[in-house]
Design an enzyme around this catalytic site. Structure first.
Site, mmCIF file in Angstrom:
data_model
loop_
_atom_site.group_PDB
_atom_site.id
_atom_site.type_symbol
_atom_site.label_atom_id
_atom_site.label_comp_id
_atom_site.label_asym_id
_atom_site.label_seq_id
_atom_site.Cartn_x
_atom_site.Cartn_y
_atom_site.Cartn_z
ATOM 1 N N HIS A 563 15.772 110.609 -1.317
ATOM 2 C CA HIS A 563 15.407 111.138 -0.002
ATOM 3 C C HIS A 563 14.521 110.136 0.738
ATOM 4 O O HIS A 563 14.753 109.838 1.919
ATOM 5 C CB HIS A 563 14.674 112.475 -0.160
ATOM 6 N N GLU A 564 13.534 109.601 0.052
ATOM 7 C CA GLU A 564 12.595 108.671 0.711
ATOM 8 C C GLU A 564 13.285 107.371 1.103
ATOM 9 O O GLU A 564 13.137 106.897 2.223
ATOM 10 C CB GLU A 564 11.391 108.387 -0.191
ATOM 11 N N HIS A 567 15.219 107.373 4.243
ATOM 12 C CA HIS A 567 14.550 107.140 5.535
ATOM 13 C C HIS A 567 14.687 105.685 5.966
ATOM 14 O O HIS A 567 14.905 105.388 7.139
ATOM 15 C CB HIS A 567 13.064 107.479 5.448
#
Ligand SMILES: *[C@@H]1O[C@H](CO)[C@@H](O)[C@H](O)[C@H]1NC(C)=O
Ligand SMILES: *[C@@H]1O[C@H](CO)[C@@H](O)[C@H](O)[C@H]1NC(C)=O
Ligand SMILES: *[C@@H]1O[C@H](CO)[C@@H](O)[C@H](O)[C@H]1NC(C)=O
Ligand SMILES: *[C@@H]1O[C@H](CO)[C@@H](O)[C@H](O)[C@H]1NC(C)=O
Length: 797
Positions: A563-564, A567
C-alpha cells in the site's frame, strides 16, 4: 466558514479510531489544501492534423500543433516539460505542458497529452484562459503598493497569529480553505508584533519599506522583488511549524527571526524553463532544516464565477518531518493559497561504506504472496531479481563516470542497494545514513530469528520487537525490491519516474532510491510514504502496532508495505514524474489510497476466490482497518459511488476504499473473461533481450495504426494491473473518479483496441460508476451529492 479535510502527499495508511485512546502517540502535523480549479479529461482518439502529411509524425510535433490550437491567449506561452516521455511498453508518448503567463509560471495550470502513432488518445487540461471578470490581483503593476498597504495593514494582527491546527480525532488536519481562519484575530494582543514587522521591513525589504513609508512611487517590477518573500515565508512557518514553543517565540521575537533571514539568488536550475525564474534561497528560516527555495509565480484561483491569477510566492520548505510546496499570496502574505506536503529529505543517497563482492543473496522471509505471518511460515528465498528491472541485483550499486556510463559497481553485504535502502529507525528521526542495517557477510545469507514472546508491559514489548530487527529489515528489503521489480515490468521504469540510485542510462532522474525505515519510532499503528518529484529519494516509514502482545510489526505485513509503495507508484505516474502534487486531496487523494489497497489485495489473491480485509493481522482485528473487506458480495461490501455522500467518507482513506472496491469488482469481470494467472511476474527476458510470451502474454491483434503490436497480459488479474498502471500515466493531474475510470477504459483501447470495453463498464456500473453517474456540489475535499448509475452503454447491452 468553509472547511477542508486535508490529506497529503505523505500518505499515511490510516489511523485507527480505537487506537486514539492509547497513550499520546506522536502525530505528524501536515497541511494540505489548494483552490478548486476547473480541469477536464477528454478521451479520444483524435486524429492529429499532422497525420495528413506525415505517416510517422514526431509526437512532440503533434503536441506542439495541438497546444497551439488550444491556446489563443497572447499573454500565455506553453512549454513542454522535460519530464515528458515515451513509454516503451505501450508506445504512448506522455507530454506534460507547463503554462507561463507574462513569462511567469502558473503553478496549477497545464496539460497532459497522450499521443501514439500520431494520434491524440486523450488529454487533461487545466489551462488558465483568462477570466470573465478583470482579476483584481493580476493588475499588480497599477497599484501594487497601495493594495498591499491597505490589505496588509488591516491584517497585521492576523499576520502574527499562528493558526492553531490541533488534529481532530481522525488524524487529519482540518484547515480552512480560503484563509478566513485569520479573520478573528484580536489586534490588541499583537500590537507589538506589528511594530516589529514594520521595523524589519524598513531595514530589509524594498517592497514593504515603501509601504511603511507610504511613498510607493517607484515603478514596480514584479521580477525585482528580491526581498519580497520574507513576510510570506515567516507567516507560513507560523502555520506550518509543529513546535508550539517555536511559534510563540516567533510571535514574541519576530524582529530577530526576520532580520536573521537572508536572501540570495539561486540560478542552479535556471535552465528549466519558467519554473525557477527568479528563484531565491532564503536562509535561517525558523523551523526548517535547509534553505527555503522561493520564487514568484501565479496561482489560478476561483474568482467571480470564473478564474483569476493570483501572484504568489512559491516555496519549497524542508522541515524535520515535512517537506512543503506552498504558495502564499504576495498581496496578503498572511494568506496561504495552496500547500502540499511531500515530506522526505532531499539528501542524495551516498554510497555505502563496505564494498565487498557477493554471490547472490538469500533471505529468510514470508515469501511474496504471503500477506502476513498468519498466512504461512517463513522460508529461505533467493534473490530473484528481475534482469530488466534490476540488472545488477539488489545489493549492487553502479557508479557513473563523467559521461554517465557505469564505471564501477559497488557491492554491499547489507540491505542497501540501488532500489531500496532499508534500516531500523527507532529514533523516528530524518537521519538515516548511519542507521543500523544487518550485514550478512560475503555469503549474503540474511537468515535471522523471528520468535517474539509475550511480555509484561509495553516497554518490554518494545524490547522484544527490537530483538528481531534483523528479520524485520530483511523482510522489508525483500518485499520492497520485489515491488520495484514487479512494477518495473508493468511500466514503472526510469523515464516514468521510478525510484533508483542509478538509472543505467535509461533516462529519468536517478539519486532517488527509496529509504525504507523498519520499526520507525515516529509512530505506532500506521505507516506512511513521502513522494517528492523524480530525482529525490522516496521515504517509507513502517511502524510497530501495539494492538497485541507481542507487538505486531508492519514490516511483516506485505499488504501494508505494498500500500505504501503504491503511493510512490501512483504519485510519480499521475501528472508526470516532476509533479508530486496530483493526488493530494478529495477524490484524487482518495484514489491515491485506493490504488494501494487494490494492488495489495490483488497481489495476495489466489485462483480460489476470497474476500480480503486490509491490515487485519497488524491491527489484530479480522475486519481489518477499513470499513469493509474487499468483496464481490454487496452484503459484505456495499460501497457504491453514492457512498461518498456520507461525511464519514470525506477523508482520503474512506474515499479510497470505495475506489479500491470498484477496481476489485472490475478486475473480476476481467478474470471471468480471461482467467487467472498464478503469478503476476512476467517471464524473464531471453538472452537477446526479447521477452517471451510464455503463458503470460499474448500478442495484440490490434494497434491504433497497425504498428508496434504490444504484448498484452493474457489473464484477467495481470491485465487489470497493466491497465491500472497504464491509466495512471494517461489520467490528468488531480483526477476525479470519472477521469480515472475513463483513463482505464482509454488504456484498454490503447492496449487491446478496446476489447474489454463492456466488461470494464459492467464492473464500474455494478458499483454505481456507470456512464450517467453524476455529482452535484462537490467540493475539492469531498462532499456533494453523488448519483449512482448502474446502467451500461447501449452498445454493451
Ligand atoms: C539571530 O542570529 C544571531 C547570530 O547568529 C543569533 O545569536 C540569534 O539567536 C538569532 N536569533 C534568532 C531569533 O534566531
Ligand atoms: C558485484 O556483484 C555482481 C552481481 O552480483 C557481480 O557480477 C560482480 O562481479 C560484483 N562486483 C565486484 C566488484 O565484486
Ligand atoms: C543482527 O545480525 C547481526 C549480524 O548481521 C548480529 O551481529 C546481531 O546480533 C543481530 N542483532 C540481533 C538483535 O539479533
Ligand atoms: C484452491 O482450492 C483447492 C481445493 O480446495 C486446493 O486444492 C488448492 O490448493 C487451492 N489453491 C490455491 C492456490 O489456494
Amino acid at each position: 466558514m468553509r472547511r477542508l479535510l486535508a490529506g497529503g502527499v505523505v500518505a499515511s495508511l490510516f489511523l485507527l479510531a480505537e487506537c486514539d485512546t492509547k497513550a499520546n502517540l506522536p502525530r505528524r502535523k501536515s497541511l494540505s489544501f489548494a483552490p478548486d480549479i476547473h480541469a477536464s479529461f477528454i478521451t479520444g482518439p483524435f486524429t492529429s492534423p499532422l497525420n495528413a502529411w506525415d505517416s510517422e509524425p514526431d509526437p512532440v510535433l503533434v503536441a506542439v500543433e495541438f497546444i497551439s490550437e488550444v491556446s489563443s491567449d497572447d499573454r500565455s506561452s506553453l512549454y513542454i516539460r522535460d519530464d515528458s516521455y515515451t513509454d516503451s511498453n505501450t508506445g504512448v508518448t506522455h507530454v506534460y505542458v507547463r503554462q507561463l503567463v507574462d513569462d511567469i509560471e502558473v503553478m496549477n495550470a497545464g496539460m497532459n497529452i497522450n499521443i501514439k502513432d500520431g494520434i491524440i488518445l486523450s488529454y487533461g487540461d487545466s489551462l488558465y484562459r483568462g477570466g470573465d471578470a478583470e482579476p483584481k490581483d493580476v493588475d499588480v503593476h497599477k497599484a501594487f503598493c497601495a493594495a498591499l498597504e491597505e490589505e496588509f495593514s488591516a491584517h497585521f494582527a492576523d499576520f502574527m497569529k499562528p493558526f492553531d491546527s490541533n488534529p481532530p480525532s481522525n488524524g487529519q488536519l482540518v484547515m480552512d480553505h480560503s484563509g478566513e481562519q485569520f479573520q478573528s484575530a484580536d489586534a490588541s494582543t499583537f500590537g507589538d508584533s506589528r511594530y516589529i514587522f514594520q521595523d524589519h521591513c524598513t531595514e530589509n525589504a524594498k517592497i514593504t519599506s515603501c509601504m511603511i513609508a507610504n511613498d510607493c512611487q517607484w515603478d514596480l517590477d514584479l521580477k525585482d522583488y528580491s526581498t519580497g518573500p520574507l513576510p510570506a515565508i515567516f507567516r507560513f512557518m507560523l502555520t506550518a511549524s509543529p513546535d508550539k514553543d517555536l511559534i510563540s517565540n516567533m510571535v514574541d521575537h519576530g524582529r530577530d527571526y526576520m532580520s536573521n533571514m537572508t536572501i540570495t539568488d539561486d540560478d542552479t536550475d535556471g535552465d528549466d524553463v519558467g519554473r525557477y525564474l527568479h528563484r531565491n534561497l532564503i536562509e535561517n528560516v525558523p523551523g526548517t532544516v535547509s534553505p527555503v527555495k522561493a520564487w514568484f509565480a501565479f496561482a489560478q484561483v476561483p474568482y467571480g464565477g470564473s478564474f483569476a491569477l493570483e501572484p504568489v510566492w512559491k516555496f519549497e520548505v524542508e522541515m524535520e518531518n515535512n517537506w512543503y510546496e506552498a504558495a502564499v499570496t504576495v498581496h496578503a502574505p498572511y494568506r496561504i493559497v495552496s500547500v502540499v506536503d511531500w515530506v522526505s529529505d532531499s539528501l542524495m543517497a551516498p554510497l555505502p561504506k563496505k564494498p565487498e563482492a557477493g554471490p547472490g543473496a538469500s533471505y529468510n522471509v514470508f515469501k511474496w504472496g504471503l500477506n502476513d505471518p498468519e498466512a504461512g511460515r517463513r522460508s529461505i528465498e533467493k534473490e530473484h531479481f528481475d534482469a530488466l528491472a534490476s540488472p545488477l541485483g539488489w545489493h549492487s550499486i553502479p557508479i557513473s563516470d563523467a559521461l554517465g556510463r557505469v564505471s564501477t559497481v559497488t557491492n554491499t553485504t547489507t540491505t542497501w542497494g540501488n532500489n531500496i535502502i532499508a534500516h531500523e529507525n527507532w529514533e523516528g528521526k530524518d537521519a538515516w545514513e548511519d542507521n543500523y542495517r544487518p550485514d550478512a557477510g560475503a555469503q549474503l545469507a540474511f537468515d535471522y530469528i523471528y520468535n517474539p514472546k509475550v511480555t509484561d508491559g509495553s516497554e518490554d514489548a518494545m524490547i522484544e520487537a527490537k530483538k528481531y530487527i534483523n528479520a524485520s529489515i530483511t523482510q522489508l528489503f525483500y518485499t520492497s525490491n520485489l515491488f520495484h521489480d514487479l512494477f518495473y515490468r508493468y511500466g514503472f521504469d526510469e523515464v516514468s519516474g521510478n525510484f533508483q540510485h542509478h538509472n543505467f542510462g535509461r533516462g529519468g532522474k536517478g539519486d532517488d532510491a527509496i529509504i525504507v525505515n523498519a520499526q520507525d519510532g515516529s509512530g505506532f499503528n500506521n505507516a506512511n510514504f513521502a513522494t517528492p518529484p523524480d530525482g529525490q529519494n522516496g521515504r517509507c516509514r513502517m511502524y510497530l502496532w501495539n494492538t497485541a502482545n507481542p507487538y505486531r510489526d508492519g514490516d511483516l505485513e506485505a499488504g501494508i508495505v505494498i500500500h505504501e509503495l503504491g503511493h510512490g507508484l501512483s504519485t510519480r505516474l499521475t501528472g508526470g514524474p516532476a509533479n508530486s502534487a496530483c493526488l493530494v486531496f478529495g477524490e484524487a487523494g482518495g484514489m491515491g489510497e485506493g490504488w494501494g489497497d487494490f494492488l495489495a489485495t490483488t497481489i495476495r489473491s489466489t485462483k480460489n476466490y476470497s474476500d480480503y480485509p486490509m491490515g487485519a493481522w497488524a491491527a489484530n482485528t479480522p475486519r481489518g482497518i477499513r470499513n469493509f473487506p474487499y468483496s464481490l458480495d454487496t452484503t459484505v461490501n456495499p460501497s457504491t459511488y453514492k457512498t461518498l455522500d456520507k461525511p464519514s467518507y470525506w477523508a482520503v482513506h474512506a474515499t479510497g476504499e470505495v475506489w479500491a472496491e470498484m477496481l476489485w469488482v472490475v478486475s473480476h469481470r476481467l478474470i471471468a473473461k480471461h482467467g487467472f494467472s498464478e503469478t503476476l511476474f512476467p517471464p524473464a527476458p531471453l538472452s537477446d533481450g526479447t521477452i517471451p510470451e510464455g503463458d503470460f502474454y499474448r500478442l495484440a491483434e490490434y494497434t491504433l495504426s497497425g504498428k508496434r503490436k504490444p504484448l498484452i497480459p493474457k489473464h484477467g488479474n495481470s491485465l487489470m494491473v497493466q491497465l491500472v498502471v497504464n491509466a495512471m500515466k494517461l489520467q490528468p493531474c488531480n483526477p476525479s473518479f470519472f477521469d480515472a475510470r475513463d483513463a482505464i477504459i482509454n488504456a484498454d483501447m490503447v492496449l487491446t483496441g478496446g476489447e474489454n470495453l463492456c466488461e470494464l463498464w459492467q464492473g464500474f456500473a455494478e458499483r454505481g460508476l456507470g456512464p450517467n453517474a453524476r455529482v452535484i456540489g462537490r467540493m475539492p475535499w469531498g462532499g456533494g451529492f453523488h448519483i449512482d448509475d448502474f446502467s451500461i452503454p447501449s452498445a454493451c447491452i
